[in-house]
Design a protein around this motif. Sequence first.
Motif, PDB file in Angstrom:
ATOM      1  N   ALA A   1       0.814  -1.210   0.000  1.00 54.31           N
ATOM      2  CA  ALA A   1       0.000   0.000   0.000  1.00 54.31           C
ATOM      3  C   ALA A   1       0.855   1.271   0.000  1.00 54.31           C
ATOM      4  CB  ALA A   1      -0.942   0.012   1.203  1.00 54.31           C
ATOM      5  N   SER A   2       2.175   1.099   0.071  1.00 51.45           N
ATOM      6  CA  SER A   2       3.073   2.261  -0.001  1.00 51.45           C
ATOM      7  C   SER A   2       3.121   2.772  -1.437  1.00 51.45           C
ATOM      8  CB  SER A   2       4.479   1.829   0.430  1.00 51.45           C
ATOM      9  OG  SER A   2       4.970   0.873  -0.492  1.00 51.45           O
ATOM     10  N   GLY A   3       3.768   3.905  -1.650  1.00 53.52           N
ATOM     11  CA  GLY A   3       3.884   4.445  -3.001  1.00 53.52           C
ATOM     12  C   GLY A   3       4.559   3.454  -3.946  1.00 53.52           C
ATOM     13  N   THR A   4       5.723   2.952  -3.539  1.00 54.48           N
ATOM     14  CA  THR A   4       6.461   1.989  -4.361  1.00 54.48           C
ATOM     15  C   THR A   4       5.675   0.696  -4.508  1.00 54.48           C
ATOM     16  OG1 THR A   4       8.407   2.904  -3.281  1.00 54.48           O
ATOM     17  CG2 THR A   4       8.756   0.966  -4.644  1.00 54.48           C
ATOM     18  N   GLY A   5       4.978   0.308  -3.433  1.00 53.88           N
ATOM     19  CA  GLY A   5       4.196  -0.929  -3.457  1.00 53.88           C
ATOM     20  C   GLY A   5       3.051  -0.855  -4.458  1.00 53.88           C
ATOM     21  N   ILE A   6       2.274   0.214  -4.391  1.00 54.72           N
ATOM     22  CA  ILE A   6       1.151   0.372  -5.327  1.00 54.72           C
ATOM     23  C   ILE A   6       1.670   0.432  -6.759  1.00 54.72           C
ATOM     24  CG2 ILE A   6      -0.650   1.979  -6.113  1.00 54.72           C
ATOM     25  CD1 ILE A   6      -1.208   2.594  -3.157  1.00 54.72           C
ATOM     26  N   ALA A   7       2.792   1.126  -6.940  1.00 59.87           N
ATOM     27  CA  ALA A   7       3.390   1.193  -8.281  1.00 59.87           C
ATOM     28  C   ALA A   7       3.758  -0.211  -8.763  1.00 59.87           C
ATOM     29  CB  ALA A   7       4.626   2.087  -8.247  1.00 59.87           C
ATOM     30  N   ALA A   8       4.375  -1.004  -7.893  1.00 62.36           N
ATOM     31  CA  ALA A   8       4.775  -2.366  -8.280  1.00 62.36           C
ATOM     32  C   ALA A   8       3.549  -3.214  -8.621  1.00 62.36           C
ATOM     33  CB  ALA A   8       5.586  -3.019  -7.152  1.00 62.36           C
ATOM     34  N   VAL A   9       2.489  -3.075  -7.824  1.00 60.61           N
ATOM     35  CA  VAL A   9       1.254  -3.825  -8.087  1.00 60.61           C
ATOM     36  C   VAL A   9       0.712  -3.473  -9.472  1.00 60.61           C
ATOM     37  CG1 VAL A   9      -1.193  -3.977  -7.434  1.00 60.61           C
ATOM     38  CG2 VAL A   9       0.582  -4.153  -5.669  1.00 60.61           C
ATOM     39  N   GLN A  10       0.595  -2.181  -9.749  1.00 60.01           N
ATOM     40  CA  GLN A  10       0.013  -1.755 -11.032  1.00 60.01           C
ATOM     41  C   GLN A  10       0.891  -2.158 -12.218  1.00 60.01           C
ATOM     42  OE1 GLN A  10      -1.029   2.381 -11.149  1.00 60.01           O
ATOM     43  NE2 GLN A  10      -2.454   2.245  -9.448  1.00 60.01           N
ATOM     44  N   ILE A  11       2.197  -2.019 -12.057  1.00 58.37           N
ATOM     45  CA  ILE A  11       3.105  -2.347 -13.168  1.00 58.37           C
ATOM     46  C   ILE A  11       3.087  -3.863 -13.418  1.00 58.37           C
ATOM     47  CG2 ILE A  11       5.543  -2.354 -13.886  1.00 58.37           C
ATOM     48  CD1 ILE A  11       5.681   0.395 -12.249  1.00 58.37           C
ATOM     49  N   ALA A  12       3.030  -4.635 -12.346  1.00 57.41           N
ATOM     50  CA  ALA A  12       2.939  -6.100 -12.496  1.00 57.41           C
ATOM     51  C   ALA A  12       1.640  -6.472 -13.216  1.00 57.41           C
ATOM     52  CB  ALA A  12       3.009  -6.765 -11.114  1.00 57.41           C
ATOM     53  N   GLN A  13       0.538  -5.872 -12.782  1.00 61.24           N
ATOM     54  CA  GLN A  13      -0.764  -6.179 -13.416  1.00 61.24           C
ATOM     55  C   GLN A  13      -0.759  -5.768 -14.889  1.00 61.24           C
ATOM     56  OE1 GLN A  13      -3.206  -3.978 -10.653  1.00 61.24           O
ATOM     57  NE2 GLN A  13      -3.925  -5.835  -9.631  1.00 61.24           N
ATOM     58  N   MET A  14      -0.153  -4.618 -15.176  1.00 60.06           N
ATOM     59  CA  MET A  14      -0.074  -4.120 -16.559  1.00 60.06           C
ATOM     60  C   MET A  14       0.649  -5.115 -17.463  1.00 60.06           C
ATOM     61  SD  MET A  14       2.034  -0.670 -17.563  1.00 60.06           S
ATOM     62  CE  MET A  14       2.089   0.010 -19.212  1.00 60.06           C
ATOM     63  N   HIS A  15       1.589  -5.868 -16.878  1.00 57.25           N
ATOM     64  CA  HIS A  15       2.375  -6.818 -17.667  1.00 57.25           C
ATOM     65  C   HIS A  15       1.874  -8.260 -17.529  1.00 57.25           C
ATOM     66  CE1 HIS A  15       4.936  -3.253 -17.770  1.00 57.25           C
ATOM     67  NE2 HIS A  15       5.414  -3.766 -18.892  1.00 57.25           N
ATOM     68  N   GLY A  16       0.666  -8.404 -17.043  1.00 53.35           N
ATOM     69  CA  GLY A  16       0.047  -9.733 -17.016  1.00 53.35           C
ATOM     70  C   GLY A  16       0.555 -10.657 -15.935  1.00 53.35           C
ATOM     71  N   LEU A  17       1.096 -10.079 -14.863  1.00 54.28           N
ATOM     72  CA  LEU A  17       1.564 -10.911 -13.757  1.00 54.28           C
ATOM     73  C   LEU A  17       0.477 -11.003 -12.686  1.00 54.28           C
ATOM     74  CD1 LEU A  17       5.139  -9.362 -13.481  1.00 54.28           C
ATOM     75  CD2 LEU A  17       4.426 -11.357 -14.792  1.00 54.28           C
ATOM     76  N   ARG A  18       0.510 -12.074 -11.915  1.00 50.25           N
ATOM     77  CA  ARG A  18      -0.450 -12.230 -10.818  1.00 50.25           C
ATOM     78  C   ARG A  18       0.222 -11.807  -9.519  1.00 50.25           C
ATOM     79  NH1 ARG A  18      -2.656 -18.260 -11.904  1.00 50.25           N
ATOM     80  NH2 ARG A  18      -0.446 -18.585 -12.378  1.00 50.25           N
ATOM     81  N   VAL A  19      -0.521 -11.029  -8.707  1.00 52.36           N
ATOM     82  CA  VAL A  19       0.098 -10.389  -7.541  1.00 52.36           C
ATOM     83  C   VAL A  19      -0.410 -10.976  -6.229  1.00 52.36           C
ATOM     84  CG1 VAL A  19       0.401  -8.188  -6.318  1.00 52.36           C
ATOM     85  CG2 VAL A  19       0.419  -8.227  -8.831  1.00 52.36           C
ATOM     86  N   ILE A  20       0.536 -11.233  -5.344  1.00 51.68           N
ATOM     87  CA  ILE A  20       0.233 -11.469  -3.931  1.00 51.68           C
ATOM     88  C   ILE A  20       0.767 -10.246  -3.198  1.00 51.68           C
ATOM     89  CG2 ILE A  20       0.717 -12.895  -1.902  1.00 51.68           C
ATOM     90  CD1 ILE A  20       1.244 -15.242  -3.874  1.00 51.68           C
ATOM     91  N   ALA A  21      -0.097  -9.546  -2.461  1.00 41.08           N
ATOM     92  CA  ALA A  21       0.322  -8.299  -1.819  1.00 41.08           C
ATOM     93  C   ALA A  21       0.170  -8.408  -0.312  1.00 41.08           C
ATOM     94  CB  ALA A  21      -0.522  -7.140  -2.339  1.00 41.08           C
ATOM     95  N   THR A  22       1.092  -7.787   0.427  1.00 42.39           N
ATOM     96  CA  THR A  22       0.949  -7.719   1.877  1.00 42.39           C
ATOM     97  C   THR A  22       0.797  -6.264   2.310  1.00 42.39           C
ATOM     98  OG1 THR A  22       3.290  -7.435   2.447  1.00 42.39           O
ATOM     99  CG2 THR A  22       2.519  -9.689   2.107  1.00 42.39           C
ATOM    100  N   ALA A  23       0.058  -6.072   3.411  1.00 37.77           N
ATOM    101  CA  ALA A  23      -0.082  -4.733   4.000  1.00 37.77           C
ATOM    102  C   ALA A  23      -0.361  -4.892   5.483  1.00 37.77           C
ATOM    103  CB  ALA A  23      -1.211  -3.969   3.316  1.00 37.77           C
ATOM    104  N   GLY A  24      -0.253  -3.798   6.234  1.00 40.07           N
ATOM    105  CA  GLY A  24      -0.300  -3.886   7.688  1.00 40.07           C
ATOM    106  C   GLY A  24      -1.613  -3.497   8.332  1.00 40.07           C
ATOM    107  N   SER A  25      -2.647  -3.201   7.560  1.00 38.79           N
ATOM    108  CA  SER A  25      -3.940  -2.888   8.166  1.00 38.79           C
ATOM    109  C   SER A  25      -5.061  -3.359   7.252  1.00 38.79           C
ATOM    110  CB  SER A  25      -4.071  -1.379   8.409  1.00 38.79           C
ATOM    111  OG  SER A  25      -4.320  -0.707   7.187  1.00 38.79           O
ATOM    112  N   GLU A  26      -6.245  -3.527   7.851  1.00 40.78           N
ATOM    113  CA  GLU A  26      -7.401  -3.985   7.067  1.00 40.78           C
ATOM    114  C   GLU A  26      -7.784  -2.954   6.007  1.00 40.78           C
ATOM    115  OE1 GLU A  26      -8.824  -6.934   6.754  1.00 40.78           O
ATOM    116  OE2 GLU A  26      -7.214  -7.541   8.092  1.00 40.78           O
ATOM    117  N   GLN A  27      -7.616  -1.668   6.362  1.00 38.59           N
ATOM    118  CA  GLN A  27      -7.931  -0.588   5.426  1.00 38.59           C
ATOM    119  C   GLN A  27      -7.026  -0.668   4.189  1.00 38.59           C
ATOM    120  OE1 GLN A  27      -7.198   3.256   7.073  1.00 38.59           O
ATOM    121  NE2 GLN A  27      -8.629   4.293   5.707  1.00 38.59           N
ATOM    122  N   LYS A  28      -5.750  -0.907   4.430  1.00 41.43           N
ATOM    123  CA  LYS A  28      -4.799  -1.027   3.313  1.00 41.43           C
ATOM    124  C   LYS A  28      -5.110  -2.267   2.481  1.00 41.43           C
ATOM    125  CE  LYS A  28      -0.977   1.433   5.545  1.00 41.43           C
ATOM    126  NZ  LYS A  28       0.346   1.335   6.170  1.00 41.43           N
TER     127      LYS A  28
END
Length: 342
Positions: free
Chosen positions: A176-203
């Motif tokens: 959910a950090s700036g770099t994290g969200i960027a990595a998620v979006q760039i991975a999705q843009m290139h057809g990769l499947r993402v497992i993401a971690t974050a430290g709160s339910e809101q995130k």
Amino acid sequence: MKTIQVTAHGGPEVLKIVDLPIPEPAPHEVRLKVKAAALNHLDIWVRKGHPGLKVPLPFTPGSDLAGIVDAVGAGVTRHAPGDARVVYPATFCGQCEECLAGRENLCPEYHIFGENRPGGMAEYAIVPEACLFPKPRDMGWHEAAAFPLSWLTSWHMLIDKVSHKLDDWVLVQAAASGTGIAAVQIAQMHGLRVIATAGSEQKCAALREMGVKVVLNYRKDDLKKSVREATEGKGVRIAVDHVGEATFRQSLGALAKDGSLVTCGGSSGPKLSFDVRHLFIKHQRIIGSTMGTIPDFKGVLEGMNSGVLQPVVHKVFAPEDIAEAHREVEERRVIGKVVVAF
Ligand SMILES: [Zn+2]
């Protein structure tokens, strides 16, 4: 002009607003009327100070900025007063072997705004013309300031530093950090499947809304088990980790055979330890990466222009509230980026 400065190393209270003369652009430089600047974890290091980072005080921080061309120095041909611009967040010589090969972030003269040279947390900033690019169409100023450093860094990690194919799994820590969200979006843009971690339910909820396949709350979920289940026991092809000490072993443990862990930071601490036997037996790689190249930045801009990539702005602060903006980042309350509007 109103300028935010780090006056001494310490807590958020060392950030002051000072009045400085409006600077004049030298040849091949542009003066930007800054509309917005964004915070990165780097701003926290610059403010606190650490042994490896020599900053002349007082110092103007700010790596991410966007604004309107206000004046141009001699020889500037690609930018004119009134143009809306975003800034590639570092300067480079443009002439060495690395720069000529499009590997600007390996240039011996590579200087990041707000770290190795004055940054953009001011009403005006001087920027070499080579660092300026048209602001993505239809993008607001807050968003335009929010993406350069994070998206550049994540693009370089995922596109230049590691190889992958469609449907490969990527683990993004602190997603959910700036770099994290960027990595998620760039991975999705290139057809990769993402497992993401974050430290709160809101995130976690925010990441699910972004279409992340598997979202884990690292305070309570079992990462190892979830990775095993999602990847049918194989592990992830790539782990993106900028957290360091707190997550490194988990990230390494999540990797598949022949997988790569790519790191661009250690916000929880810099010292890592691991068992080398696991690394070589599984043919794995640990890769360091920082910032990105001009071709990377153009890739990010294309994604921003097409709307596939979208910066996430957490909160916008007035310059006078810069101390509170720092606290927001430091206490990890942020989903996306914290922006200061000028
Ligand atoms: Zn160079």
